[in-house]
Design a protein around this motif. Structure first.
Motif, PDB file in Angstrom:
ATOM      1  N   UNK A  52      24.059  47.213  38.324  1.00  0.00           N
ATOM      2  CA  UNK A  52      24.978  47.171  39.462  1.00  0.00           C
ATOM      3  C   UNK A  52      25.249  48.562  40.028  1.00  0.00           C
ATOM      4  N   UNK A  53      25.402  48.586  41.357  1.00  0.00           N
ATOM      5  CA  UNK A  53      25.786  49.817  42.052  1.00  0.00           C
ATOM      6  C   UNK A  53      27.304  49.986  42.099  1.00  0.00           C
ATOM      7  N   UNK A  54      28.008  48.878  42.070  1.00  0.00           N
ATOM      8  CA  UNK A  54      29.466  48.899  42.162  1.00  0.00           C
ATOM      9  C   UNK A  54      30.055  47.870  41.205  1.00  0.00           C
ATOM     10  N   UNK A  55      31.178  48.237  40.580  1.00  0.00           N
ATOM     11  CA  UNK A  55      31.974  47.303  39.781  1.00  0.00           C
ATOM     12  C   UNK A  55      33.399  47.365  40.319  1.00  0.00           C
ATOM     13  N   UNK A  56      33.936  46.217  40.692  1.00  0.00           N
ATOM     14  CA  UNK A  56      35.322  46.130  41.155  1.00  0.00           C
ATOM     15  C   UNK A  56      36.031  45.082  40.303  1.00  0.00           C
ATOM     16  N   UNK A  58      26.394  49.704  34.840  1.00  0.00           N
ATOM     17  CA  UNK A  58      26.537  50.453  36.088  1.00  0.00           C
ATOM     18  C   UNK A  58      25.422  51.490  36.196  1.00  0.00           C
ATOM     19  N   UNK A  59      24.827  51.573  37.352  1.00  0.00           N
ATOM     20  CA  UNK A  59      23.750  52.539  37.560  1.00  0.00           C
ATOM     21  C   UNK A  59      24.306  53.961  37.645  1.00  0.00           C
ATOM     22  N   UNK A  60      23.526  54.976  37.214  1.00  0.00           N
ATOM     23  CA  UNK A  60      23.956  56.357  37.419  1.00  0.00           C
ATOM     24  C   UNK A  60      24.233  56.604  38.907  1.00  0.00           C
ATOM     25  N   UNK A  61      25.360  57.212  39.183  1.00  0.00           N
ATOM     26  CA  UNK A  61      25.788  57.386  40.566  1.00  0.00           C
ATOM     27  C   UNK A  61      26.580  56.216  41.100  1.00  0.00           C
ATOM     28  N   UNK A  62      26.589  55.106  40.354  1.00  0.00           N
ATOM     29  CA  UNK A  62      27.363  53.940  40.756  1.00  0.00           C
ATOM     30  C   UNK A  62      28.855  54.185  40.589  1.00  0.00           C
ATOM     31  N   UNK A  63      29.650  53.340  41.227  1.00  0.00           N
ATOM     32  CA  UNK A  63      31.098  53.569  41.302  1.00  0.00           C
ATOM     33  C   UNK A  63      31.847  52.342  40.802  1.00  0.00           C
ATOM     34  N   UNK A  64      32.869  52.583  39.985  1.00  0.00           N
ATOM     35  CA  UNK A  64      33.711  51.482  39.516  1.00  0.00           C
ATOM     36  C   UNK A  64      35.137  51.677  40.000  1.00  0.00           C
ATOM     37  N   UNK A  68      32.761  57.537  39.132  1.00  0.00           N
ATOM     38  CA  UNK A  68      31.321  57.424  39.340  1.00  0.00           C
ATOM     39  C   UNK A  68      30.597  57.775  38.048  1.00  0.00           C
ATOM     40  N   UNK A  69      29.543  57.020  37.762  1.00  0.00           N
ATOM     41  CA  UNK A  69      28.819  57.191  36.508  1.00  0.00           C
ATOM     42  C   UNK A  69      27.934  58.428  36.554  1.00  0.00           C
ATOM     43  N   UNK A  70      28.031  59.206  35.481  1.00  0.00           N
ATOM     44  CA  UNK A  70      27.198  60.390  35.330  1.00  0.00           C
ATOM     45  C   UNK A  70      25.896  60.035  34.612  1.00  0.00           C
ATOM     46  N   UNK A  71      24.938  60.935  34.650  1.00  0.00           N
ATOM     47  CA  UNK A  71      23.645  60.650  34.041  1.00  0.00           C
ATOM     48  C   UNK A  71      23.696  60.607  32.516  1.00  0.00           C
ATOM     49  N   UNK A  72      24.720  61.204  31.917  1.00  0.00           N
ATOM     50  CA  UNK A  72      24.846  61.148  30.459  1.00  0.00           C
ATOM     51  C   UNK A  72      25.540  59.882  29.973  1.00  0.00           C
ATOM     52  N   UNK A  73      25.827  58.949  30.891  1.00  0.00           N
ATOM     53  CA  UNK A  73      26.455  57.687  30.513  1.00  0.00           C
ATOM     54  C   UNK A  73      27.952  57.679  30.611  1.00  0.00           C
ATOM     55  N   UNK A  74      28.567  58.830  30.835  1.00  0.00           N
ATOM     56  CA  UNK A  74      30.010  58.893  31.052  1.00  0.00           C
ATOM     57  C   UNK A  74      30.318  58.624  32.519  1.00  0.00           C
TER      58      UNK A  74
END
Length: 379
Positions: free
Chosen positions: A179-183, A199-205, A219-225
């Motif tokens: 997913x690109x977005x989680x709401x 959530x995809x890296x760069x995706x927003x929750x 927003x998701x970082x590439x390290x999974x945080x």
């Protein structure tokens, strides 16, 4: 039934006319998702039936307000007119303007894939599917009945997003980075690790923190945080639940607080405040000590505030008007002292630090809020 006229008026109330969400709201027959609901009655919740009173149905369904559709374990759909449940609301059709605001905080693009956490009536999933497409929207809810009802009503409304019965606080049955977005229109104490997984890296929750009015975006970082902030906006949702109902409340402890003398009795430094309706104060307190229940009475002269927790802690503050209160406290913690600590911080610092705080979410879901020297860790 001339519902499009009402839906168009609702779109005008819920968002502005040039918003990309306005056509989606105007094209969604909200009444289909709320055929029956609960209203407050003198002896408990009272069942209201839409088809039995078409004018009231349209007026209620297309008003920008929330309608309770489940109390305790009892769905309005499955109730009888004689039922008078006294439990807590466990599902509702959220007011449309808040649904739209949550989606707007997600900053969705036309090609984004959305995970909608908390299907409820299905109305939010319908609006999202109108704005995006059926294929781009997946909605989950812990309640199998709500999922089946939402599927049927979504089909009747002419949309077909994926809807699944899932406990979103646990593992999710989706491939990583789907997913690109989680709401989420349910509140969580800390962000579940599974949300970051899908959530995809760069995706927003976008979600709210349980027991508070704090709305966080990250927003998701590439390290999974994930990294973000507590928005200056406010929102409140029911707690995400894993079972059929919430745990029993602490009514017995509140009753104790109303009558007993405390292990400790003192004069409080500040006038009594209705904590539950002082949103920032309540949010700060909930971060420090979650799951406190409150009661407040003001007859125009005497004011009484009660606090209770399932660990047996309780407090009672009484005063005339704005006088300093007499505070009784008992149990393992001094709950009113926690309120006073928050208020002292507020007075000395000029504001509470929760609004605008930075948010950092570890891959395991541990959620950290920080602003200046203040921080809170939620897990």
């Amino acid at each position: 039934m001339n519902w499009p006229h009402h839906a168009a008026a609702l779109a005008g109330a819920a968002t502005h006319q040039r918003s990309r969400w306005a056509p989606a709201v105007a094209a969604t027959p909200r009444h289909l998702f709320i055929p029956r609901w609960w209203g407050r009655g003198s002896d408990g919740w009272e069942l209201l039936d839409g088809p039995a009173d078409l004018d009231r149905w349209l007026e209620s369904a297309y008003r920008d307000t929330s309608l309770v559709t489940r109390v305790g374990p009892l769905h309005a759909d499955q109730a009888t007119p004689s039922d008078r449940p006294h439990g807590r609301p466990t599902s509702s059709a959220t007011l449309p303007s808040l649904v739209v605001r949550m989606f707007q905080h997600a900053r969705m693009d036309d090609g984004d894939y959305l995970l909608d956490v908390g299907t409820g009536s299905g109305y939010g999933a319908a609006v999202a599917a109108r704005r995006l497409s059926d294929e781009q929207v997946t909605s989950v809810d812990v309640d199998p009945y709500l999922v089946e009802a939402a599927r049927s009503r979504l089909a009747e409304a002419g949309v077909g997003p994926t809807v699944e019965a899932v406990d979103a606080t646990g593992e999710l049955p989706f491939t990583a980075s789907t997913f690109d977005r989680i709401v989420a229109t349910v509140a969580v104490r800390a962000v579940p690790a599974s949300w970051l997984t899908v959530l995809r890296p760069g995706g927003r929750l976008v979600t709210t923190l349980a027991g508070t009015s704090l709305l966080i975006t990250a927003e998701k970082n590439r390290d999974g945080s994930a990294s973000g902030r507590v928005e200056w906006d406010r929102a409140g949702f029911m707690h995400a639940r894993a079972g059929d109902d919430y745990p029993p409340g602490v009514g017995d402890v509140l009753a104790k607080a109303a009558e007993q003398d405390g292990d400790e009795v003192a004069l409080g430094p500040y006038p009594i405040v209705d904590v539950a309706n002082a949103w920032d104060l309540d949010s700060m307190l909930s971060l420090k000590a979650p799951d406190i229940e409150h009661s407040y009475e003001d007859d125009g002269e005497r004011r009484v505030a009660l606090m209770a927790h399932e660990d047996g802690s309780w407090a009672r503050a009484t005063a005339v008007g704005d006088d300093r209160p007499t505070v009784h406290q008992g149990g393992p913690r001094r709950l009113w002292d926690l309120v006073d600590e928050c208020r002292t911080y507020w007075l000395t610092q000029g504001e509470l630090p929760v609004r605008g705080a930075e948010v950092y979410i570890k891959p395991d879901g541990t959620t950290i809020l920080a602003r200046g020297k203040w921080h809170a860790k939620l897990s």
